[in-house]
Structures are given as structure tokens and as C-alpha cells.
Scaffold this active site. Structure first.
Site, PDB file in Angstrom:
ATOM      1  CB  CYS A   1       5.171  52.345  27.568  1.00 42.92           C
ATOM      2  SG  CYS A   1       3.520  52.405  28.198  1.00 42.92           S
TER       3      CYS A   1
ATOM      4  CD  GLU B   1       3.747  56.371  27.617  1.00 38.56           C
ATOM      5  OE1 GLU B   1       2.555  56.503  27.870  1.00 38.56           O
ATOM      6  OE2 GLU B   1       4.290  55.275  27.416  1.00 38.56           O
TER       7      GLU B   1
ATOM      8  CB  SER C   1       8.343  55.006  17.599  1.00 40.43           C
ATOM      9  OG  SER C   1       7.946  55.997  16.672  1.00 40.43           O
TER      10      SER C   1
ATOM     11  CD  GLU D   1      10.604  51.048  23.769  1.00 45.03           C
ATOM     12  OE1 GLU D   1       9.795  51.068  24.685  1.00 45.03           O
ATOM     13  OE2 GLU D   1      10.480  51.750  22.726  1.00 45.03           O
TER      14      GLU D   1
HETATM   15  P1  NAP Z   1       4.743  55.063  15.793  1.00 42.76           P
HETATM   16  O1  NAP Z   1       5.489  54.645  14.606  1.00 42.76           O
HETATM   17  O2  NAP Z   1       5.407  55.992  16.709  1.00 42.76           O
HETATM   18  O3  NAP Z   1       3.374  55.668  15.314  1.00 42.76           O
HETATM   19  C1  NAP Z   1       2.450  56.176  16.267  1.00 42.76           C
HETATM   20  C2  NAP Z   1       1.596  57.195  15.565  1.00 42.76           C
HETATM   21  O4  NAP Z   1       2.383  58.326  15.238  1.00 42.76           O
HETATM   22  C3  NAP Z   1       1.045  56.648  14.300  1.00 42.76           C
HETATM   23  O5  NAP Z   1      -0.306  57.013  14.235  1.00 42.76           O
HETATM   24  C4  NAP Z   1       1.869  57.292  13.226  1.00 42.76           C
HETATM   25  O6  NAP Z   1       1.125  57.644  12.105  1.00 42.76           O
HETATM   26  C5  NAP Z   1       2.341  58.572  13.858  1.00 42.76           C
HETATM   27  N1  NAP Z   1       3.672  58.920  13.405  1.00 42.76           N
HETATM   28  C6  NAP Z   1       4.766  58.150  13.413  1.00 42.76           C
HETATM   29  N2  NAP Z   1       5.815  58.800  12.911  1.00 42.76           N
HETATM   30  C7  NAP Z   1       5.377  60.011  12.568  1.00 42.76           C
HETATM   31  C8  NAP Z   1       5.972  61.146  11.977  1.00 42.76           C
HETATM   32  N3  NAP Z   1       7.260  61.166  11.632  1.00 42.76           N
HETATM   33  N4  NAP Z   1       5.210  62.213  11.753  1.00 42.76           N
HETATM   34  C9  NAP Z   1       3.912  62.192  12.085  1.00 42.76           C
HETATM   35  N5  NAP Z   1       3.284  61.164  12.623  1.00 42.76           N
HETATM   36  C10 NAP Z   1       3.993  60.089  12.864  1.00 42.76           C
HETATM   37  O7  NAP Z   1       4.284  53.823  16.660  1.00 42.76           O
HETATM   38  P2  NAP Z   1       3.511  52.515  16.255  1.00 42.76           P
HETATM   39  O8  NAP Z   1       3.085  52.502  14.828  1.00 42.76           O
HETATM   40  O9  NAP Z   1       2.472  52.397  17.254  1.00 42.76           O
HETATM   41  O10 NAP Z   1       4.571  51.399  16.513  1.00 42.76           O
HETATM   42  C11 NAP Z   1       5.843  51.425  15.930  1.00 42.76           C
HETATM   43  C12 NAP Z   1       6.894  51.341  17.009  1.00 42.76           C
HETATM   44  O11 NAP Z   1       6.693  52.338  18.009  1.00 42.76           O
HETATM   45  C13 NAP Z   1       6.876  50.051  17.805  1.00 42.76           C
HETATM   46  O12 NAP Z   1       7.509  49.012  17.133  1.00 42.76           O
HETATM   47  C14 NAP Z   1       7.568  50.483  19.063  1.00 42.76           C
HETATM   48  O13 NAP Z   1       8.969  50.452  18.903  1.00 42.76           O
HETATM   49  C15 NAP Z   1       7.137  51.888  19.273  1.00 42.76           C
HETATM   50  N6  NAP Z   1       6.063  52.024  20.293  1.00 42.76           N
HETATM   51  C16 NAP Z   1       6.444  52.276  21.571  1.00 42.76           C
HETATM   52  C17 NAP Z   1       5.484  52.398  22.545  1.00 42.76           C
HETATM   53  C18 NAP Z   1       5.865  52.688  23.950  1.00 42.76           C
HETATM   54  O14 NAP Z   1       4.983  52.767  24.772  1.00 42.76           O
HETATM   55  N7  NAP Z   1       7.128  52.870  24.269  1.00 42.76           N
HETATM   56  C19 NAP Z   1       4.141  52.270  22.231  1.00 42.76           C
HETATM   57  C20 NAP Z   1       3.778  52.008  20.911  1.00 42.76           C
HETATM   58  C21 NAP Z   1       4.767  51.906  19.959  1.00 42.76           C
HETATM   59  P3  NAP Z   1       0.694  56.574  11.044  1.00 42.76           P
HETATM   60  O15 NAP Z   1       0.391  55.324  11.784  1.00 42.76           O
HETATM   61  O16 NAP Z   1      -0.510  57.181  10.450  1.00 42.76           O
HETATM   62  O17 NAP Z   1       1.832  56.367  10.163  1.00 42.76           O
END
Ligand code: NAP
Length: 522
Positions: free
Chosen positions: A295, A258, A235, A386
Site C-alpha cells: 500500500c 485502508e 481495494s 493506483e
Molecule cells: P479486494 O478485492 O478489495 O478484496 C479484499 C477483501 O474484501 C476480500 O476478502 C474480498 O472478499 C472482500 N471484498 C471485496 N469486495 C467486496 C465487496 N464488494 N463486498 C464485500 N466484500 C468485498 O482486494 P484483494 O482481493 O486483496 O485484491 C484485489 C485488488 O485490491 C488488488 O489488485 C489491488 O488493486 C487492491 N489492493 C490494494 C491494497 C492496498 O494496500 N492499497 C491491498 C490489497 C489489495 P472475497 O475475497 O471473499 O471476494
């Protein structure tokens, strides 16, 4: 095979008190294995081992690194169907996708092995003028790298995915912060990497896999002074937070994140006359592929107002209505889909094109298509966001000028697509195409953005916020450039130079003439 422990170099460890399970989103139940979040002591152990391993691994020959990557392929293959089963149990993705993603993961590793055996990736340049100037430059690894597993690609963008493969190819030890949604898949793949490292004689600590149930482990890794770069897919919130942490360190490091992209698609008038049905079918499939959790999902479809464009939007909605809703990766991702969608649907002035009354199972997502005018889209940024899932916005522009203004207004994107059925039309849309080119990392003609080829010419990156640094790609062999830095050797005897810079290396580019300008200009 699953132990729930952390791989710290060659050993398994589970010292922590924080435990968690993964979820089977299709059945909406917890999976059996219990995972243990890495402790501070384990984080320190993994980073210390990685630093020590770097001393040896950074100067290991390319041929040996290629052997290591190929051994990882063999060990992943040897995991057999067990890996595919846990993948589907933890992600809700179908078995065909599991097989395809495993093949892609192994293909990526093989591609980096081939790159290493060929050798020109270090970009060796030799500048010599007579006996006075002898300066030689090449790329060398940056140091231990932290890779965040991505939720939406449990194999190809996770433990042994493109970030890990490219960093190991560069000569950087890797610590994976396993994604909590697929910790079991991550652990199995980690076991394959460790076996491969042992079989090919790699130093202990060249790879570690740490579990986490929340953000703390990732934050500590990015803050750790032993870590020199970070790879992330997820995200915008997560990516931005990690970039900020990395920038505030005593010695800042790069975070190759990304993040968000809505991947605009421009439907030119000729398509509406000639190939309307063909493209509405293809785009309905692209919007719903992987339940929209790509993505490169086409989240924005732009065209100029006409009856045919209205028909295109209506046909696309009908195609979408006919597709069975599918399961999302996790209840949290489903919740994020619903809340982001709700924010957009709370705005005024759009037309709802797809049916909203279809009942869906828990964790399944109903596809959604809405239509807004160009004027409203320009006024209200909520329509630019998004919505990760099967959601797209169709924008009806009143003129080509407005279309160009909209493209100029949107944020940086991974991809931009032009649909055209008459090449003579392209000349009149030159400004549109040029404007789009400046917004994206990959400009696509007559196709769908989903489906990213893993090849040397691929750019899977783009201007912010699609990535944190548009100069790099996370797919394809040039992804290795994120984990290296250039170094120049001046005046060194041939036998003391790295092999890539020796006189005998046929791949180095030797320059002797005008590019040596003056000795004391800086
Ligand atoms: P995420 O929330 O961005 O998390 C991805 C990784 O980053 C996780 O391992 C998470 O840790 C870590 N993380 C998140 N926030 C953080 C912070 N503030 N500090 C440190 N580490 C952090 O993504 P997600 O769990 O895969 O999915 C959630 C949302 O992300 C989706 O609903 C979507 O909107 C977006 N996403 C977008 C794409 C894209 O390609 N555009 C791909 C995947 C996800 P923990 O899991 O250990 O908490």
C-alpha cells in the site's frame, strides 16, 4: 494441519457446499487442501459466540489479555516451518519475506501485550473539584469486530495481524473473514490463536475464522447486528462497498478501511545535483519490492523540469529494467495489474521509459515507469489512479507553482516523501511541504515509503481514499483506538470503579482546575 474447515470459537466446522482451493502462483497450479465456505448458520454461530464472549472478555484484566496475546506468539512460533511453507505456496512471496512477516506479526502481538501491561492506553482522566464534581473517563471496548484478511500480507495484516491484535487488546472478540487467496495460512494461524485462547482460559468465541470464496460471507458479517466495527485492507471498490453496507445498517457501524494510495515522492532540485544515482537505485528497489504489492508503493514521482530531472527519470528506468520481474500474489491480482495498467497506457501523451518487450512468466509482473508532463497529469485523472503492482508515474512539472497545484489536486494518501540534499533549499519549498502534509498520514524525509515501522508514533492511515477515516492508524499501538469508545463514570464510589479509574491508579491524569467549567452548560 490444514482441515479446510471454519474455526467457530473453539470448534471446527464444515457444513457448507461451496468449496475452493488456493493457488500456487509461481507454479500456477491449485494447492491441495480443499476449503469450505462458511454457511449462514456458521456465521450466526460465530457472531452469537462472539457476543457472548464479549460479556466476559470486555472486562477481563489487561494482564490476562496480555497473557493471551503472548500465548498467540508462542503458538505461531510453534507452527514452525510448516507455516512458512504454506505462506510461500499460497502467496508466491519468497521465504525471506515469510520469515520477516512472521516476525513482524509476532512483534505486533508483543507490542500490544506490552501496551496492556503498561496500562495508560485507556486514557483514564479524573476530574475532581472538592466534593461536588467527580467525573472519570476511560476507553472501553466497542464489541465484536470483523477483520478482513488482506491479500498482500497473509500474516501481518491477516488472521493474527495488526487489526486482530489491536482488537483483542482492546477487549473485542474477533471474527476473521479469511482471505480466499491464503485460506491455508489463515487456518494455521487460526489454530494457533484458538490454542492460545484455550491455554489462557479465554471465553469460547473470543476468536473465529471463517472461510469464503467470494464476497457473500464478508457482506453478511458486516450486516450482522452483533458486529460493532470492521477492519479492512484492500481495494477501493471493496472498502467503499463495505462502508456503504455498514452505513445502511439499522445501527450503522464504523468500517476502518485502508484502500488506495499512490504515495507521492517529491524530488527537490538539490537531489538531482548531488545524489541522483543513490536515489534511483533505492527507488527502483522500492517500486519492485514485493512485486509492488504494498500500500506504500511509490506510484507517483514529482519533480521540476530540468535536464537533471530527465536524467533521474532515465536512470530510474534503467535501474528498473535491470531488475528481474517477480511473481504476483494470484492470477486475479496479476489480471487486475494488467487491466489497470492498460487503462493508463491507453491514454495519450506520455513517454514510456521502461522496456516493454521483456518476456515474463505467467503471474509474474513486468515493472513499468512512464513520464508525463505536469499539464497532462492535471488534465487527465487516469494518471492519478493506483495501479497495484510495480508501476510508477514520473511527473515533470514546469514550475514549483505547478508542483504545488498537482499535490493539492491529488487524492488523500498514506504517505508523502520529500527527497532533499541541501537543507537550505527546504525553506523555499515550504508551500510544497505544507501542501503535501495536508494530503498524507505520514510525511517522510529522505527515505522510501515502503517499510512501515511498527511503533507507537507510526501513522499508517491518511485522508480518503487512502483510508476511510484519517483519524486512525492501522499500524502501531494506537491502532487500538479504532475498537474503543469513551465512557464517563460520574460520582461513583472508588471501589466500584474499573481499576484504571480508581484513585490508586498512578497512570490516570487528574484534573481539578480550569477544565471543570460549569455544571449546567449543556
Ligand atoms: P479486494 O478485492 O478489495 O478484496 C479484499 C477483501 O474484501 C476480500 O476478502 C474480498 O472478499 C472482500 N471484498 C471485496 N469486495 C467486496 C465487496 N464488494 N463486498 C464485500 N466484500 C468485498 O482486494 P484483494 O482481493 O486483496 O485484491 C484485489 C485488488 O485490491 C488488488 O489488485 C489491488 O488493486 C487492491 N489492493 C490494494 C491494497 C492496498 O494496500 N492499497 C491491498 C490489497 C489489495 P472475497 O475475497 O471473499 O471476494
Amino acid at each position: 494441519m490444514i482441515t479446510g474447515k471454519n474455526y467457530i470459537g473453539n470448534s471446527l466446522s464444515a457444513k457448507g457446499d461451496i468449496k475452493f482451493r488456493t493457488i500456487d502462483p509461481v507454479e500456477n497450479v491449485e494447492n491441495e487442501s480443499l476449503f469450505v465456505e462458511a454457511t449462514d448458520a456458521e456465521i450466526n454461530e460465530a457472531t452469537a459466540l462472539a457476543s457472548k464472549a464479549f460479556q466476559e472478555y470486555s472486562s477481563i484484566s489487561d494482564a490476562k489479555k496480555a497473557d493471551f496475546l503472548e500465548a498467540i506468539v508462542d503458538e505461531i512460533e510453534a507452527l514452525g516451518d510448516d507455516l512458512l511453507q504454506i505462506y510461500t505456496k499460497e502467496s508466491g512471496l519468497p521465504s525471506g519475506r515469510a520469515t520477516g512477516e512472521r516476525a513482524r506479526t509476532m512483534g505486533q502481538l508483543k507490542a500490544f501485550a506490552t501496551m496492556l501491561r503498561e496500562g495508560s492506553w485507556v486514557e483514564a482522566i479524573i476530574n475532581k473539584v472538592g466534593d461536588t464534581v467527580d467525573i472519570r473517563r476511560m476507553l472501553i471496548p466497542i464489541g465484536p469486530v470483523v477483520v478482513f484478511g488482506a491479500s498482500n500480507f497473509p500474516l501481518a495484516f491477516s488472521t493474527a495481524g495488526g487489526d486482530t491484535a489491536s482488537a483483542l487488546a482492546a477487549g473485542c472478540p474477533v471474527i476473521v473473514k479469511s482471505h480466499p487467496l491464503h485460506a491455508g495460512t489463515g487456518e494455521m494461524v487460526a489454530s494457533a490463536i484458538i490454542k492460545a485462547a484455550q491455554k489462557t482460559g479465554m471465553p469460547d468465541g473470543v476468536f473465529s475464522n471463517l472461510n469464503s470464496s467470494g464476497i457473500a460471507v464478508g457482506v453478511k458479517l458486516v450486516e450482522h447486528p452483533a458486529i460493532k466495527a470492521v477492519g479492512f485492507t484492500g481495494s477501493i471498490k471493496g472498502g467503499t462497498a463495505l462502508c456503504e453496507i455498514a452505513a445502511k445498517r439499522e445501527i450503522p457501524i464504523p468500517v476502518y478501511a485502508e484502500m488506495s494510495s499512490i504515495n507521492p515522492v517529491v524530488v527537490l532540485p538539490s537531489v538531482l545535483q548531488k545524489a541522483n544515482k543513490e536515489w534511483t537505485q533505492k527507488y527502483a528497489a522500492a517500486i519492485t519490492m514485493g512485486t509492488g504489492q504494498f500500500c506504500t508503493n511509490p506510484g507517483l514521482i514529482l519533480g521540476i523540469a530540468s535536464k537533471e530531472f530527465d536524467d533521474f527519470a532515465t536512470n530510474l528506468a534503467s535501474e528498473l529494467n535491470a531488475i528481474q520481474p517477480s511473481c504476483m500474489l494470484h492470477p486475479n491480482i496479476k489480471a487486475a495489474y494488467e487491466s489497470h495498467k492498460k487503462e493508463v497506457l491507453a491514454q495519450e501523451g506520455y513517454n514510456q521509459l521502461t522496456n516493454l518487450d521483456t518476456k515474463v512468466k505467467e503471474n509474474f509482473a513486468l515493472q513499468n515507469l512512464i513520464l508525463v508532463s505536469g499539464e497532462l497529469f492535471l488534465k487527465n485523472k487516469a494518471f492519478h489512479n493506483e495501479v497495484f503492482g510495480p508501476f510508477s508515474v514520473v511527473v515533470k512539472c514546469e514550475s514549483q507553482e505547478q508542483l504545488d497545484t498537482i499535490i493539492a489536486t491529488i487524492e488523500g494518501q498514506l504517505t508523502g516523501t520529500i527527497l532533499n540534499a541541501d537543507v537550505t533549499e527546504l525553506e523555499s519549498f515550504k508551500t510544497t511541504i505544507d501542501t503535501l502534509k495536508n494530503k498524507v498520514g505520514r510525511l517522510i524525509f529522505n527515505s522510501v515509503p515502503t517499510g512501515v515501522e511498527v511503533c507507537s508514533a507510526m501513522t499508517h492511515g491518511g485522508p480518503y481514499p487512502s483510508t476511510s477515516d484519517s483519524k486512525f492508524t492501522s499500524v502501531g499501538i494506537t491502532a487500538v483506538k479504532r475498537w474503543v469508545r469513551p465512557v464517563s463514570f460520574q460520582g461513583w464510589p472508588n471501589e466500584m470503579l474499573p481499576d484504571a479509574l480508581k484513585n490508586e491508579n498512578p497512570l490516570s491524569i487528574t484534573r481539578t482546575l480550569n477544565d471543570v467549567i460549569t455544571k449546567d452548560s449543556i
